[in-house]
Design an enzyme around this catalytic site. Structure first.
Site, PDB file in Angstrom:
ATOM      1  N   CYS B  95       0.821  -1.213   0.000  1.00  0.00           N
ATOM      2  CA  CYS B  95       0.000   0.000   0.000  1.00  0.00           C
ATOM      3  C   CYS B  95       0.865   1.277   0.000  1.00  0.00           C
ATOM      4  O   CYS B  95       1.527   1.548  -0.991  1.00  0.00           O
ATOM      5  CB  CYS B  95      -0.954  -0.062   1.188  1.00  0.00           C
ATOM      6  SG  CYS B  95      -2.441   0.902   0.988  1.00  0.00           S
ATOM      7  N   ARG B 129     -12.887   4.058  -2.853  1.00  0.00           N
ATOM      8  CA  ARG B 129     -12.008   3.200  -2.073  1.00  0.00           C
ATOM      9  C   ARG B 129     -12.279   1.750  -2.432  1.00  0.00           C
ATOM     10  O   ARG B 129     -13.428   1.320  -2.447  1.00  0.00           O
ATOM     11  CB  ARG B 129     -12.277   3.444  -0.590  1.00  0.00           C
ATOM     12  CG  ARG B 129     -11.050   3.315   0.260  1.00  0.00           C
ATOM     13  CD  ARG B 129     -11.215   3.738   1.692  1.00  0.00           C
ATOM     14  NE  ARG B 129     -10.020   3.286   2.397  1.00  0.00           N
ATOM     15  CZ  ARG B 129      -8.878   3.968   2.425  1.00  0.00           C
ATOM     16  NH1 ARG B 129      -8.807   5.151   1.884  1.00  0.00           N
ATOM     17  NH2 ARG B 129      -7.818   3.481   3.026  1.00  0.00           N
ATOM     18  N   HIS B 192      -3.092  -6.445   2.153  1.00  0.00           N
ATOM     19  CA  HIS B 192      -2.991  -6.559   3.610  1.00  0.00           C
ATOM     20  C   HIS B 192      -3.530  -7.937   3.989  1.00  0.00           C
ATOM     21  O   HIS B 192      -3.879  -8.728   3.138  1.00  0.00           O
ATOM     22  CB  HIS B 192      -3.844  -5.480   4.286  1.00  0.00           C
ATOM     23  CG  HIS B 192      -3.456  -4.069   3.935  1.00  0.00           C
ATOM     24  ND1 HIS B 192      -2.341  -3.463   4.450  1.00  0.00           N
ATOM     25  CD2 HIS B 192      -4.049  -3.148   3.140  1.00  0.00           C
ATOM     26  CE1 HIS B 192      -2.274  -2.206   3.989  1.00  0.00           C
ATOM     27  NE2 HIS B 192      -3.287  -1.993   3.187  1.00  0.00           N
TER      28      HIS B 192
END
Lengths: 470, 244
Positions: B95, B129, B192
């Protein structure tokens, strides 16, 4: 508007909302705690403001990542003991529609609310909207931790939205702020409201260093490193900035001399401007000392006498699933909700505090539905390393039980103590109970929706009440 | 002789979000379980890159923290990381760290945050998002599973190779079906989860690469019992398949 006037739009929306709640309960789809609010809110968006204005004592609103359900329950219990009728979103449905539903539950079809005071638990993201609509004269900011970040974007976003709200409060509003949280202090520094700082001055229950779950200790104002004279829980403590010199403000209510009695209860002394008050808190753990302190500060802001506060907190029973003791097939089971890293760390601290390690069989139930947070990566910010020593076997279940089992392996728990069970909660619960000797103790640690599911199973078997009946 | 390996954790105090720390735990534990002594050195703001780092890890962060880090990485420090990668050091970035290992990140408002150009890629703030479980197929690592949560959009340029193709999820930018980037032994991605504990084959590749960076002769790693790891892997895979 006077109390006797009739507002047709308000009345229509109250009736519509009430019918929805009854219908949901009749078809057995659950507690009907939020949907009625959605219906009523669509008919009259001014409903909350209108009903709030009728409450003679006004309202208190509690916001924060952790402890808001317990804190509002403590406050509501204290007010009830003070002979006030309380309007409270007690089932933990803390978005705007849940609060509307709670107000509806205590309103007449004509649009009059039966109650003296509102006690509102506010979701972090819904807080600005609820403050705007309810205009509470006391607001509590408990803490800001990393929670279900996939729901909110980032912590910064919440902090900024709160800052905007507190900048517009009137001086008549009392803002009770946990000053051990530097973010809350920074965002309330310039509020026109009357700020009351609360926090801990505790000599014994301190942490050596920041837990992994804590956010970087960086000054919110100047960006320099933050240091602690004392650190109590996650990033909460007596902080000061090494750059700009900001430090924790002096406390109007300080809790100290805390004695934690394992998973049972705790004692503490609250020092306020009117003296020191020793009290017992009926629920365990340091985090509940913070909740009790906040509830005492709120009660004092409304002029409730200390003896009412101390006697209520002594007898306090926790909110459903937060921590609960049940007897099942001759086994003593403690159920404790785990919903984010800091909360989980404190539960682990509580379960291992007296013996230094986990001694009883424990099942951890992790779901990844919206209300749990769809991202289970938060499990990697919990310090499960605390469980590596000890004798208690660890069982896992839930939609993401496998992730949990793997997390325990990497925390250093021996494989012989890790037992992944079926992801079906009821089946896993039964298998788990078979592994607990008769007469022994056990722990169940579920995430939010896992807790609801588990309580449904237990309620069907007549072990616990359904939560909307509490 | 006990083998040793050094893990350099870039900005661990400031950039560690969504459980990224789990990746460092996975590297350390899987090294230990094979008798390899793994040391972790945190490299914070203002601290130079120490010599002898075999595996770098750089996680994601919140906006405020990424600005400070971008300033710190410019100049000699970024150069040292780039040189280490050229010499074969292993690297995993996720990220925010991944974005700053490309040419940079353009936020919605404010100046472009400069990157160090390990990957020929550029990132910009996007309108939405991307949140959810992700599965990718990688030519080198087969199936990888993780959880994405980003609004930044990354576009690979020139010969830059993606880590894999998106099977479920959005990946680098939601448009071209790529996820992540790989250059020599350096990987960047949006996964993640934490990523490494449930993708032990990727963890072992990073460890193997790190050991080859330090030692001239390295045997293949001893296989471990990965039953729980792959249980979690399958679990995440089925969630990415069924999510709405």
């Amino acid at each position: 508007m006077t109390k006797s006037s009739f507002d047709p739009r308000l009345a229509l929306s109250v009736v519509g909302g009430k019918l929805t709640g009854t219908a949901i309960r009749l078809v057995g789809r659950g507690g009907g705690t939020a949907a009625p609010g959605l219906v009523a809110d669509k008919v009259d968006t001014g409903l909350l403001t209108k009903l709030s204005a009728q409450l003679p004592q006004g309202a208190v609103l509690v916001a924060g990542t952790n402890g808001k359900t317990t804190t509002t329950r403590m406050i509501a219990d204290i007010f009830q003991a003070n002979s006030w009728q309380v309007v409270h979103n007690r089932s933990g449905s803390n978005l705007v529609r849940g609060v509307v539903a709670a107000y509806l539950g205590q309103s007449t079809p004509g649009g009059h609310i039966r109650g003296d005071i509102g006690v509102i638990e506010a979701d972090e993201a819904a807080m600005p909207e609820l403050v705007r609509r309810i205009q509470p004269q006391v607001i509590v900011l408990n803490n800001l931790f990393r929670d279900q970040l996939d729901r909110y974007g980032e912590l910064d976003t919440i902090a900024k939205s709160w800052q905007k709200v507190v900048a517009q409060l009137s001086p008549e509003v009392t803002l009770i702020v946990n000053a051990d949280d530097q973010t809350l202090v920074a965002l309330t520094d310039n509020t026109p409201a009357t700020r009351i700082c609360i926090g801990l001055n505790e000599a014994h229950h301190r942490l050596e260093s920041l837990p992994h779950a804590a956010d970087a200790a960086v000054c919110r104002v100047c960006g320099a490193d933050l240091e602690y004279r004392a650190l109590y829980l996650s990033h909460l403590g007596e902080w000061y900035c090494t750059g700009c010199g900001r430090e924790r403000p002096s406390l109007a209510f300080a809790a100290g001399d805390i004695a934690l009695h394992g998973d049972r209860n705790s004692e503490m002394t609250v020092t306020a401007t009117d003296g020191a008050h020793r009290l017992t808190v009926g629920v365990p753990g340091l985090y509940n000392a913070y909740n009790a302190l906040a509830s005492a500060a709120v009660a004092r802001a409304f002029g409730v006498p200390w003896d009412v506060i101390t006697s209520t907190l002594t007898g306090f029973q926790s909110a459903f699933g937060r921590i609960e003791r049940i007897q099942y097939q001759n086994r003593s089971i403690t159920l404790a909700l785990v919903k984010n890293p800091t909360g989980f760390n404190e539960v682990l601290r509580m379960l291992t505090a007296e013996t230094g390690a986990l001694r009883h069989p424990t099942i951890i139930c992790i779901n990844d539905l919206d209300a749990d947070g769809r991202d289970v990566s938060w499990l990697w910010d919990v310090d499960f390393e605390l469980l590596a020593e000890g004798t208690g076997d660890l069982f896992t279940t839930g939609i993401r039980g496998a992730d949990m089992a793997n997390r325990l392996k990497y925390a250093g728990v021996p494989l012989t103590r890790i037992h992944p069970l079926s992801d079906d909660l009821a089946a896993a619960f039964d298998a788990f109970i078979q592994q607990v000797p008769e007469g022994a103790s056990a722990y169940i640690l579920p995430s939010y929706t896992a807790m609801l599911r588990l309580r449904k199973t237990l309620a069907d078997r007549g072990i616990v009440q359904e939560f909307w009946e509490q | 002789m006990t083998m040793q390996i050094t893990i350099g954790w870039l900005y661990g105090a400031k950039m560690n979000i969504y459980g990224d720390r789990g990746n460092v735990v996975a590297l350390q534990q899987r090294a230990r379980w094979r008798g390899v002594d793994a040391q972790v050195q945190e490299i914070g703001i203002g601290e130079p890159v120490p010599a002898g780092i075999d595996i770098f890890f750089w996680g994601g962060g919140q906006d405020q923290e990424q600005v400070a880090v971008a300033k710190d990485i410019a100049g000699a420090k970024g150069e040292a990381i780039r040189e280490a990668v050229e010499r074969g050091a292993a690297l995993l970035s996720i990220c925010g760290g991944y974005q700053l290992l490309g040419h940079g990140y353009q936020p919605h408002d404010g100046e472009m945050l400069g990157g160090i150009g390990v990957f020929d890629a550029i990132s910009t703030a996007g309108p939405t998002r991307f949140i959810g479980n992700v599965t990718i197929e990688s030519p080198r690592f087969n199936t990888l599973v993780g959880f994405e949560n980003h609004s930044g959009l990354t576009t690979l340029q020139g010969d830059c190779q993606p880590l894999g193709k998106v099977v479920h999820g959005h990946g680098n930018n939601g448009r071209d079906g790529t996820e992540g980037a790989i250059y020599k032994n350096a990987i960047g991605c949006y996964l993640h989860g934490a990523l490494l504990p449930k993708n032990p084959h990727l963890t072992d590749w990073l460890l193997q690469s790190g050991l080859r960076h330090r030692y001239t002769e390295v045997d293949d790693l001893t296989p471990l019992d990965d039953a729980l790891e792959f249980l979690a892997h399958e679990n995440a895979l089925s969630r990415s398949r069924t999510q709405t």
